[in-house]
Design an enzyme around this catalytic site. Sequence first.
Site, short mmCIF file in Angstrom:
data_model
loop_
_atom_site.label_atom_id
_atom_site.label_comp_id
_atom_site.label_asym_id
_atom_site.label_seq_id
_atom_site.Cartn_x
_atom_site.Cartn_y
_atom_site.Cartn_z
CB ALA A 33 -0.93 -0.02 1.21
CB THR A 37 0.44 6.53 0.75
OG1 THR A 37 1.85 6.40 0.56
CG2 THR A 37 -0.06 5.37 1.58
CG ASP A 115 -3.74 0.53 -6.20
OD1 ASP A 115 -3.11 -0.04 -7.11
OD2 ASP A 115 -3.18 1.07 -5.22
CG HIS A 132 -3.46 -9.58 -0.95
ND1 HIS A 132 -2.78 -8.79 -0.04
CD2 HIS A 132 -3.14 -10.86 -0.62
CE1 HIS A 132 -2.07 -9.57 0.79
NE2 HIS A 132 -2.27 -10.82 0.45
CB CYS A 143 -21.47 -20.16 -8.69
SG CYS A 143 -21.68 -18.49 -9.38
CB CYS A 165 -24.23 -14.47 -7.63
SG CYS A 165 -23.67 -15.32 -9.12
CB THR A 206 4.77 -4.16 1.80
OG1 THR A 206 4.20 -5.21 2.62
CG2 THR A 206 6.14 -4.59 1.31
CB SER A 207 3.54 -3.36 7.25
OG SER A 207 2.51 -4.27 6.91
P1 NAD Z 1 0.33 -1.89 5.25
O1 NAD Z 1 -0.69 -0.82 5.46
O2 NAD Z 1 0.35 -3.02 6.19
O3 NAD Z 1 1.78 -1.23 5.26
C1 NAD Z 1 2.12 -0.15 4.46
C2 NAD Z 1 3.55 0.24 4.81
O4 NAD Z 1 3.95 1.24 3.88
C3 NAD Z 1 3.68 0.82 6.20
O5 NAD Z 1 4.81 0.24 6.84
C4 NAD Z 1 3.88 2.32 5.96
O6 NAD Z 1 4.71 2.92 6.92
C5 NAD Z 1 4.54 2.32 4.60
N1 NAD Z 1 4.28 3.52 3.80
C6 NAD Z 1 3.11 4.14 3.57
N2 NAD Z 1 3.26 5.15 2.72
C7 NAD Z 1 4.57 5.20 2.41
C8 NAD Z 1 5.37 6.02 1.57
N3 NAD Z 1 4.83 7.00 0.85
N4 NAD Z 1 6.69 5.77 1.50
C9 NAD Z 1 7.26 4.76 2.21
N5 NAD Z 1 6.56 3.94 3.01
C10 NAD Z 1 5.22 4.16 3.10
O7 NAD Z 1 0.15 -2.38 3.73
P2 NAD Z 1 0.61 -3.74 3.04
O8 NAD Z 1 1.89 -4.21 3.63
O9 NAD Z 1 0.49 -3.52 1.59
O10 NAD Z 1 -0.47 -4.83 3.45
C11 NAD Z 1 -1.79 -4.53 3.69
C12 NAD Z 1 -2.86 -5.10 2.80
O11 NAD Z 1 -3.58 -3.96 2.51
C13 NAD Z 1 -2.52 -5.68 1.50
O12 NAD Z 1 -3.09 -6.91 1.48
C14 NAD Z 1 -3.26 -4.83 0.45
O13 NAD Z 1 -4.06 -5.66 -0.36
C15 NAD Z 1 -4.16 -3.97 1.22
N6 NAD Z 1 -4.26 -2.55 0.83
C16 NAD Z 1 -4.15 -2.18 -0.46
C17 NAD Z 1 -4.24 -0.85 -0.79
C18 NAD Z 1 -4.12 -0.47 -2.25
O14 NAD Z 1 -4.50 -1.25 -3.11
N7 NAD Z 1 -3.57 0.70 -2.56
C19 NAD Z 1 -4.41 0.12 0.19
C20 NAD Z 1 -4.52 -0.29 1.52
C21 NAD Z 1 -4.43 -1.65 1.84
#
Ligand code: NAD
Length: 272
Positions: A33, A37, A115, A132, A143, A165, A206-207
């Site tokens: 994610a 952001t 997204d 995901h 189904c 559905c 990603t976290s």
């Molecule tokens: P997470 O929210 O667990 O972690 C996001 C990480 O990114 C955090 O550690 C945060 O500090 C870091 N971060 C955020 N913005 C940043 C930036 N600009 N620069 C550097 N680091 C930044 O997200 P995840 O690990 O992707 O896992 C969460 C789940 O959330 C996934 O399964 C995903 O499908 C879903 N998700 C997807 C979206 C999307 O599609 N954009 C948004 C939110 C959550």
Amino acid sequence: MTQPSTSAPLVAATDLDRVATWLRGRVTVLTGAGVSTDSGIPDFRGPQGVWTKDPDAQRLFTLQAYRDDPAVRRVAWRNRATHPAWTASPGPAHHALVDLERRGHLVGLVTQNIDGLHQAAGSDPDRVVEVHGTLFEVECLSCAARSPMRTALDRVAAGDPDPACLTCGGILKSATVSFGQALDPQVHAAARAAAQACETFVAIGTSLTVRPVSGLCGLALRAGARLVVVNAEPTPYDDRADAVLRGGTGEIVPALVEAAVGGGRGLPQRSV
Ligand code: NAD
């Protein structure tokens, strides 16, 4: 904007150059994610994350609650209709990864995001592995029939708060992986293959707390790859990484790709 404060990147020039050299080999990228952001889509667990601000929101992402509770489904449909992904544009990290791919270095692009922004930026859709799933389709929980999200949302807008559905009457859900729901085995296999096919595995924004996807880092390491983590906050894999680049994905990823395959625009760095 919802990203953490990233105004002062702490990336040393030597780290950037070292990782850039690795990016000239075979690279697989795992995004989360934090690459989106900058595009106005909040993450879940960052300082401004959806779940950081409202821990109860996690219930909406649990398969059991979605199956059992029509009220959860109604909220979920409303959230889908207003999801920022419908209007978001790709950010600097998405575009930089397209550059890396076009220079022939990207063997795999695995994303946890739903997204569609990698494809919108121009990444080869055949290379993007959406572990995901995607927000842009719905799937029947009975189904497994798939259809466009837009069609389902048109039914919501027309007054059906929880459209069923049209094939079997089952419960429809976005074609995304909720807690309690297994990954598509073929998609998971493709992600694992990408992790094992690279010389350098780069986890970006990603976290690394969501299993089994976070396990791709260990898989890549066991296959002999280097691990690079690019994130604003610590992750459970930092200790095992060959390099950790702490800061904003929108700054670090373009700088890395530029240093690897471009003219070396770089990013503001502290001296070492
Ligand atoms: P997470 O929210 O667990 O972690 C996001 C990480 O990114 C955090 O550690 C945060 O500090 C870091 N971060 C955020 N913005 C940043 C930036 N600009 N620069 C550097 N680091 C930044 O997200 P995840 O690990 O992707 O896992 C969460 C789940 O959330 C996934 O399964 C995903 O499908 C879903 N998700 C997807 C979206 C999307 O599609 N954009 C948004 C939110 C959550």
